[in-house]
Motif scaffolding. Structure first.
Motif, PDB file in Angstrom:
ATOM      1  N   GLN A 111     -10.055 -12.459   0.536  1.00 15.58           N
ATOM      2  CA  GLN A 111      -9.006 -11.622   1.096  1.00 15.58           C
ATOM      3  C   GLN A 111      -8.271 -10.973  -0.072  1.00 15.58           C
ATOM      4  O   GLN A 111      -8.181 -11.555  -1.143  1.00 15.58           O
ATOM      5  CB  GLN A 111      -8.037 -12.472   1.928  1.00 15.58           C
ATOM      6  CG  GLN A 111      -8.636 -13.012   3.224  1.00 15.58           C
ATOM      7  CD  GLN A 111      -8.834 -11.953   4.298  1.00 15.58           C
ATOM      8  OE1 GLN A 111      -8.168 -10.923   4.283  1.00 15.58           O
ATOM      9  NE2 GLN A 111      -9.743 -12.186   5.227  1.00 15.58           N
TER      10      GLN A 111
ATOM     11  N   SER B 127     -13.073  -4.308   1.488  1.00 11.02           N
ATOM     12  CA  SER B 127     -13.831  -4.336   2.745  1.00 11.02           C
ATOM     13  C   SER B 127     -15.146  -5.086   2.548  1.00 11.02           C
ATOM     14  O   SER B 127     -15.573  -5.834   3.419  1.00 11.02           O
ATOM     15  CB  SER B 127     -14.121  -2.923   3.234  1.00 11.02           C
ATOM     16  OG  SER B 127     -12.919  -2.252   3.501  1.00 11.02           O
TER      17      SER B 127
ATOM     18  N   LYS C  64      -9.720  -0.175  -1.405  1.00 10.92           N
ATOM     19  CA  LYS C  64      -9.858  -0.582  -0.003  1.00 10.92           C
ATOM     20  C   LYS C  64     -11.329  -0.850   0.335  1.00 10.92           C
ATOM     21  O   LYS C  64     -11.669  -1.831   0.992  1.00 10.92           O
ATOM     22  CB  LYS C  64      -9.291   0.526   0.888  1.00 10.92           C
ATOM     23  CG  LYS C  64      -9.422   0.295   2.367  1.00 10.92           C
ATOM     24  CD  LYS C  64      -8.449  -0.715   2.897  1.00 10.92           C
ATOM     25  CE  LYS C  64      -7.057  -0.129   2.976  1.00 10.92           C
ATOM     26  NZ  LYS C  64      -6.132  -1.055   3.655  1.00 10.92           N
ATOM     27  N   ALA C  65     -12.218   0.008  -0.152  1.00 11.47           N
ATOM     28  CA  ALA C  65     -13.651  -0.171   0.103  1.00 11.47           C
ATOM     29  C   ALA C  65     -14.146  -1.452  -0.585  1.00 11.47           C
ATOM     30  O   ALA C  65     -14.924  -2.214  -0.002  1.00 11.47           O
ATOM     31  CB  ALA C  65     -14.440   1.036  -0.394  1.00 11.47           C
TER      32      ALA C  65
ATOM     33  N   ALA D 204      -8.470   4.325  -2.006  1.00  9.72           N
ATOM     34  CA  ALA D 204      -9.599   4.206  -1.071  1.00  9.72           C
ATOM     35  C   ALA D 204     -10.731   3.388  -1.680  1.00  9.72           C
ATOM     36  O   ALA D 204     -11.393   2.626  -0.974  1.00  9.72           O
ATOM     37  CB  ALA D 204     -10.107   5.592  -0.677  1.00  9.72           C
ATOM     38  N   GLN D 205     -10.936   3.522  -2.993  1.00 11.91           N
ATOM     39  CA  GLN D 205     -11.992   2.735  -3.644  1.00 11.91           C
ATOM     40  C   GLN D 205     -11.653   1.247  -3.613  1.00 11.91           C
ATOM     41  O   GLN D 205     -12.530   0.413  -3.409  1.00 11.91           O
ATOM     42  CB  GLN D 205     -12.188   3.200  -5.090  1.00 11.91           C
ATOM     43  CG  GLN D 205     -12.933   4.515  -5.181  1.00 11.91           C
ATOM     44  CD  GLN D 205     -12.947   5.031  -6.615  1.00 11.91           C
ATOM     45  OE1 GLN D 205     -11.945   5.518  -7.114  1.00 11.91           O
ATOM     46  NE2 GLN D 205     -14.073   4.913  -7.266  1.00 11.91           N
TER      47      GLN D 205
ATOM     48  N   GLU E 215       0.839  -1.191   0.000  1.00 12.08           N
ATOM     49  CA  GLU E 215       0.000   0.000   0.000  1.00 12.08           C
ATOM     50  C   GLU E 215       0.876   1.243   0.000  1.00 12.08           C
ATOM     51  O   GLU E 215       1.857   1.304   0.741  1.00 12.08           O
ATOM     52  CB  GLU E 215      -0.871   0.028   1.258  1.00 12.08           C
ATOM     53  CG  GLU E 215      -2.229  -0.604   1.060  1.00 12.08           C
ATOM     54  CD  GLU E 215      -3.072  -0.494   2.299  1.00 12.08           C
ATOM     55  OE1 GLU E 215      -3.318   0.631   2.753  1.00 12.08           O
ATOM     56  OE2 GLU E 215      -3.462  -1.556   2.827  1.00 12.08           O
TER      57      GLU E 215
END
Lengths: 412, 144
Positions: free
Chosen positions: B104, B95, B91-92, B88-89, B70
């Protein structure tokens, strides 16, 4: 000398660990978590706004600034036992039905991949009803502070102890995912001790299609629903002979067939997104027939994503009922009958019927963290209490409510 | 014996090479092990492999995507250029899968040379790396 021996042993251990990891990578353990710190203010101080239908209190009457509405912490452990078999458990700490913060099991299941395409899950799982159902608590993964209640509240029981089969396959660039689930769920709810909502013979069928930036989902759920909290009211009606029995049979929620159909789609090419869902629930009981919908659009400007949501929920069934005929009843009984009728009509008339406009922004201000601000304007239909609970004598149904919300979401 | 025209054509070649080198030498490339038969891949297939939606190469072999750590420039460039998504997208996205028990994220490695070394030794792996790090143990996959 000693340090050389130590170094040699360390090297041997390291080597052993390395080769063990290569020859036998299982079981693989993975620990993750997520959380939200939220604050909500409501300009309606004669009732509480709650995000979860079974929350005992929220923003408005109970708190000027409520952390209860959106705050939560989720912790999970995932274990890949073999390449085909895995265990998955997740607990959530948030406000419970009784006001406590006792951890609750959100997911706890064992998954077995029968073939490359087919897998089975057994245990506690969240129903794949709506686009974000399964991760509705993971604020970081959501565009809004909370999913639009106009749609997400239509399903009272959102998880089950169940057996589920998933079939995933691909045609060209299209990814298809079919899921069938059967199980049941008991939920403790606020009110008298051991009040529960029970869903028996709970079945959900869902189909998801993904192609690049495009996602489509449709689902159908059916269950035999019982809501204990209404029992005293309908036991009262039953005291009044055939007329009362008839009303109880029509409106009681005692193993009552309840169904929900939903359709949703999302397009998210990267710089902007638009998504919308439509759902219809039916139950021949006091819960009635309802439909809800929303559409959300957002535009990404660097780390900031402003968004706008329009949502609406309506009651399709009757919002009143004549109840017991009072004519000919002795005055004492007529008084009780009048109260029962009022109780029934209060339930029918206060069902959530509203339109809302929500505007907000998400700011990804640090790795694994996001800050959101959201303003909701909820316009309640005449007589409706919307999603407000704990209504005080001074509460007037059918007005409008402004909600100011802020949250920080994180994942790890 | 070199004529002027030969010299000029050599000069031309050098110019072309130096111009070509700008995008090529510092370009992010998609790589697999030399023994992996994969030569080309759809952009959509590449995206689906990295989003956990596709676990096979077109020939049926298992596909294991590998990330750089990262915050690595190559990682951000890869997701921005090939998937149109910010860190961030991504990561979302993960999630959603992690917290529903569906998967994973890809294993991540510290840098380009580590990526090349890992991919070279794992025929199932696919990675992205700045082309200055590649060697003869890995092969560039062309993305349509």
């Amino acid at each position: 000398m000693k340090s050389k021996q130590f170094a040699a042993i360390s090297l041997m251990l390291l080597h052993a660990a390395g080769s063990w990891a290569q020859e036998s990578p299982y079981p693989k353990w993975q620990f993750n978590g997520y959380g939200t710190l939220g604050l909500v203010h409501s300009n309606e101080n004669q009732a509480d706004f709650v995000a979860d239908i079974f929350d005992p209190e929220g923003a408005g009457h109970s708190s000027y600034l409520s952390p209860e509405v959106d705050s939560r912490l989720g912790l999970q452990l995932n274990a890949e036992v073999t390449s085909d078999l895995s265990l998955f458990g997740q607990i959530i700490v948030e406000q419970n039905y009784d006001g406590s913060y006792k951890p609750e099991l959100e997911w706890a299941n064992i998954r077995y991949d029968i073939t490359r395409h087919l897998s089975a899950r057994l245990g506690r799982m969240v129903l794949p009803t709506f686009l974000v159902s399964e991760y509705r608590n993971v604020g970081y993964a959501l565009p809004w502070i909370r999913p639009p209640l106009e749609v997400y509240r239509l399903l009272p029981v959102s998880s089950a102890d169940a057996l589920s089969l998933s079939y995933r396959f691909r045609t060209g660039d299209f990814n298809h995912s079919l899921q069938a689930l059967y199980g049941q769920r008991n939920l403790d709810v606020p009110g008298a001790d051991d009040n529960q909502v029970k869903a028996r013979d709970l079945a959900t069928l869902s189909y998801m299609l993904e192609r690049g930036a495009f996602t489509f989902l449709t689902s159908y759920s059916a269950s035999e629903l019982s809501v204990d909290v209404f029992d005293p009211l309908f036991d009262g009606f039953r005291q009044f002979g055939p007329a009362g029995e008839k009303i109880a049979a029509r409106f009681a929620v005692d193993n009552e067939s309840s169904r929900l159909l939903s359709v949703g789609a999302q397009y998210d090419p990267g710089d902007w997104f638009v998504m919308g869902e439509l759902a219809s629930s039916t139950s021949r009981s006091v819960l009635g027939d309802n439909h809800g919908m929303y559409v959300t659009a957002g535009y990404r400007i660097g780390d900031v994503t402003p968004y706008l949501t329009l949502a609406k929920v309506d009651v399709d069934s009757d919002s009143s009922d004549p109840g017991l005929p009072l004519a000919g009843l002795p005055p004492a009984l007529a008084g009780i009958a009048r109260e029962l009728n009022a109780g029934l009509n209060d339930l029918l008339g206060s069902m959530a019927a509203q339109q809302s406009v929500s505007a907000g922004a998400r700011w990804d201000f640090a790795t694994n963290f996001t800050l959101k601000l959201q303003l909701d304007h909820m316009d309640l239909e005449q007589g409706s209490a919307g999603f407000l609970i704990d209504r005080q004598p001074g509460f007037e149904a059918g007005g409008s409510v402004l909600l100011y919300s802020a949250s920080i979401d994180f994942v790890f | 014996m070199s004529t002027i025209s030969q010299r000029l054509s050599l000069l031309g070649c050098a110019l072309v090479l130096s111009l070509a080198c700008k995008p090529v030498c510092a370009e992010l490339v998609i790589v697999v092990a030399r023994d992996n038969p994969l030569t080309r891949l759809d952009r959509a297939e590449l995206a689906d492999i990295y989003l956990g939606r596709l676990s096979r190469f077109p020939d049926g072999g298992r596909a294991v995507p590998i990330d750089q750590r990262e915050g690595a420039a190559a990682r951000d460039e890869f997701y921005s250029d090939y998937l149109g998504q910010s860190p961030a997208q991504i990561k979302a996205h993960w999630s959603k899968l992690i917290f529903t028990g569906r998967g994973q994220p890809p294993r991540s490695l510290p840098n380009g040379p580590a990526m090349v070394e890992f991919v070279a030794g794992n025929p199932e792996a696919i990675g992205y790396v700045d082309s200055q790090h590649i060697n003869s143990d890995v092969r560039i996959v062309s993305i349509d």
